[in-house]
Design a protein around this motif. Structure first.
Motif, PDB file in Angstrom:
ATOM      1  N   PRO A 170       0.959  -0.693  -0.222  1.00  0.00           N
ATOM      2  CA  PRO A 170       0.111  -0.285   0.023  1.00  0.00           C
ATOM      3  C   PRO A 170       0.328   1.199  -0.171  1.00  0.00           C
ATOM      4  O   PRO A 170       1.805   1.478   0.770  1.00  0.00           O
ATOM      5  CB  PRO A 170      -0.303  -0.108   1.003  1.00  0.00           C
ATOM      6  CG  PRO A 170      -0.750  -1.350   1.708  1.00  0.00           C
ATOM      7  CD  PRO A 170       0.165  -1.729   1.178  1.00  0.00           C
ATOM      8  N   ASN A 198       1.872   4.994   1.725  1.00  0.00           N
ATOM      9  CA  ASN A 198       1.365   5.479   2.832  1.00  0.00           C
ATOM     10  C   ASN A 198       2.334   6.305   2.749  1.00  0.00           C
ATOM     11  O   ASN A 198       3.479   6.687   2.310  1.00  0.00           O
ATOM     12  CB  ASN A 198       2.277   4.737   4.091  1.00  0.00           C
ATOM     13  CG  ASN A 198       1.924   5.421   4.948  1.00  0.00           C
ATOM     14  OD1 ASN A 198       1.528   6.069   4.981  1.00  0.00           O
ATOM     15  ND2 ASN A 198       3.347   5.410   6.158  1.00  0.00           N
ATOM     16  N   GLN A 221       1.431  11.255   3.573  1.00  0.00           N
ATOM     17  CA  GLN A 221       0.780  12.162   4.176  1.00  0.00           C
ATOM     18  C   GLN A 221       1.077  13.175   4.273  1.00  0.00           C
ATOM     19  O   GLN A 221       2.298  13.184   3.526  1.00  0.00           O
ATOM     20  CB  GLN A 221       1.140  11.449   5.661  1.00  0.00           C
ATOM     21  CG  GLN A 221       1.144  10.279   6.188  1.00  0.00           C
ATOM     22  CD  GLN A 221       1.586   9.802   7.702  1.00  0.00           C
ATOM     23  OE1 GLN A 221       0.948  10.776   8.740  1.00  0.00           O
ATOM     24  NE2 GLN A 221       2.158   8.948   8.110  1.00  0.00           N
ATOM     25  N   SER A 248       9.422   0.884   5.926  1.00  0.00           N
ATOM     26  CA  SER A 248       7.963   1.367   5.571  1.00  0.00           C
ATOM     27  C   SER A 248       8.180   2.546   5.777  1.00  0.00           C
ATOM     28  O   SER A 248       7.316   3.220   4.665  1.00  0.00           O
ATOM     29  CB  SER A 248       6.797   1.064   6.803  1.00  0.00           C
ATOM     30  OG  SER A 248       7.368   1.845   7.804  1.00  0.00           O
ATOM     31  N   CYS A 249       8.623   4.090   6.270  1.00  0.00           N
ATOM     32  CA  CYS A 249       9.296   4.983   6.933  1.00  0.00           C
ATOM     33  C   CYS A 249      10.209   5.610   5.185  1.00  0.00           C
ATOM     34  O   CYS A 249       9.779   6.724   4.492  1.00  0.00           O
ATOM     35  CB  CYS A 249       9.528   5.344   7.408  1.00  0.00           C
ATOM     36  SG  CYS A 249       9.410   7.436   7.530  1.00  0.00           S
ATOM     37  N   GLU A 254       8.094   5.381   1.997  1.00  0.00           N
ATOM     38  CA  GLU A 254       6.816   6.897   2.125  1.00  0.00           C
ATOM     39  C   GLU A 254       8.046   7.731   2.047  1.00  0.00           C
ATOM     40  O   GLU A 254       7.563   9.211   0.941  1.00  0.00           O
ATOM     41  CB  GLU A 254       6.929   7.312   3.374  1.00  0.00           C
ATOM     42  CG  GLU A 254       5.701   8.239   3.833  1.00  0.00           C
ATOM     43  CD  GLU A 254       5.351   8.425   5.413  1.00  0.00           C
ATOM     44  OE1 GLU A 254       4.939   9.713   5.550  1.00  0.00           O
ATOM     45  OE2 GLU A 254       5.722   7.538   5.922  1.00  0.00           O
ATOM     46  N   TYR A 298       8.310   7.699  -2.081  1.00  0.00           N
ATOM     47  CA  TYR A 298       6.804   8.061  -2.465  1.00  0.00           C
ATOM     48  C   TYR A 298       7.309   9.818  -2.750  1.00  0.00           C
ATOM     49  O   TYR A 298       7.082  10.192  -3.574  1.00  0.00           O
ATOM     50  CB  TYR A 298       5.764   7.427  -1.619  1.00  0.00           C
ATOM     51  CG  TYR A 298       5.460   6.928  -2.337  1.00  0.00           C
ATOM     52  CD1 TYR A 298       5.090   6.012  -3.400  1.00  0.00           C
ATOM     53  CD2 TYR A 298       5.613   5.405  -1.507  1.00  0.00           C
ATOM     54  CE1 TYR A 298       4.555   5.218  -4.555  1.00  0.00           C
ATOM     55  CE2 TYR A 298       5.306   3.783  -1.863  1.00  0.00           C
ATOM     56  CZ  TYR A 298       5.206   3.409  -3.818  1.00  0.00           C
ATOM     57  OH  TYR A 298       4.606   2.173  -3.994  1.00  0.00           O
ATOM     58  N   GLU A 329       3.065  17.530   0.330  1.00  0.00           N
ATOM     59  CA  GLU A 329       3.148  15.947   0.955  1.00  0.00           C
ATOM     60  C   GLU A 329       4.755  15.198   0.705  1.00  0.00           C
ATOM     61  O   GLU A 329       4.873  14.159   0.750  1.00  0.00           O
ATOM     62  CB  GLU A 329       1.920  14.594   0.162  1.00  0.00           C
ATOM     63  CG  GLU A 329       1.719  15.440  -1.163  1.00  0.00           C
ATOM     64  CD  GLU A 329       1.103  16.643  -2.155  1.00  0.00           C
ATOM     65  OE1 GLU A 329      -0.011  16.091  -3.021  1.00  0.00           O
ATOM     66  OE2 GLU A 329       0.795  16.868  -1.329  1.00  0.00           O
TER      67      GLU A 329
END
Length: 255
Positions: free
Chosen positions: A195, A197, A199, A221-222, A225, A228, A249
């Motif tokens: 997925p 992620n 923010q 995961s970070c 992020e 992205y 973002e």
């Protein structure tokens, strides 16, 4: 007798196939290093630095390192495990190289002055090296290549493609964005269909990045992020987007 001969032939075929695959990986490894030297040496010289790469294909660790011989001579180390790992590609190796160069030129936040590995330079933190490598390094290095051909050759996520399309209207731009994300996913060995992620962060003036976050890789995961965010940053500055820009973002996650 026939069964024994069949087993022997099968074993020889498997060995030959593995040998050929290993030779191909070594060729990609050496060619990419040569390409990196040619591409980045002028950039280092523009910063008043000498650039060199120390490499060892036979060393199986999936790792790399950025350091310096002196204040004027920076180098990175690359190990064969980077390309030998099952998801290793030329693009994933490029992502690793850009990450290490990001420690040299990625900008603030830096690791602490007393961090021994970075005695000759204030190396950028792990998260900042990731962000710079995506926003600046890979974008410049891969510019002008046939992104569609390379994506068709390798696996990628249509979720990532649609994500990039939502930020870039030109085909070559959203394909490059997809390719960069895929390169990092292969380097980090994360699920291609994980997925997304991302923010919208708010600036925290009092935020201080902990020592651990400066010198130790954040969680995958970070890191993704961060990838992205860096991939959609449209700022023309070398150090990327900021909270006050038109894509908040796209600012680097605080990890």
């Amino acid at each position: 007798m026939k069964l024994s001969l069949y087993i022997l032939i099968s074993a020889l075929f498997i060995y030959s196939t593995k040998s050929q695959a290993g030779e191909k990986k070594e060729l990609i490894f050496n060619e990419t290093i040569k390409e990196a030297k040619e591409f980045f040496t002028p950039y280092y010289l523009s910063k008043g630095k000498i650039f060199s790469i120390e490499s060892d294909f036979d060393y199986h660790e999936n790792n790399a390192k950025a350091s310096a011989f002196s204040v004027d001579h920076y180098y990175i180390e690359l190990y064969g495990g980077l390309i030998k790992q099952p998801r290793g590609t030329k693009d994933s190796l490029r992502a690793a190289i850009c990450h290490e160069i990001g420690h040299h030129f990625g900008g603030r936040p830096f690791v602490p002055r007393y961090y021994e590995e970075y005695f000759f330079f204030r190396g950028s933190s792990e998260g900042q090296a990731d962000y710079w490598s995506v926003h600046t390094c890979l974008r410049k290095w891969l510019h002008g290549e046939d992104h569609e051909k390379i994506l068709r050759k390798n696996s990628f996520s249509f979720r990532d493609l649609n994500f990039c399309k939502s930020y870039y209207k030109k085909k070559n731009e959203y394909l490059l964005c997809t390719r960069i994300i895929t390169a990092y996913k292969n380097m980090l060995k994360v699920d291609l269909n994980m997925p997304i992620n991302l923010q919208v962060l708010n600036p925290i003036d009092s935020y201080i990045i902990p020592l651990a976050a400066s010198v130790i890789h954040p969680k995958k995961s970070c890191r993704m992020e961060t990838v992205y965010a860096g991939s959609i940053c449209n700022s023309k500055t070398e150090y990327g987007c900021h909270f006050s820009g038109n894509r908040p973002e796209a600012s680097r996650p605080l990890c």
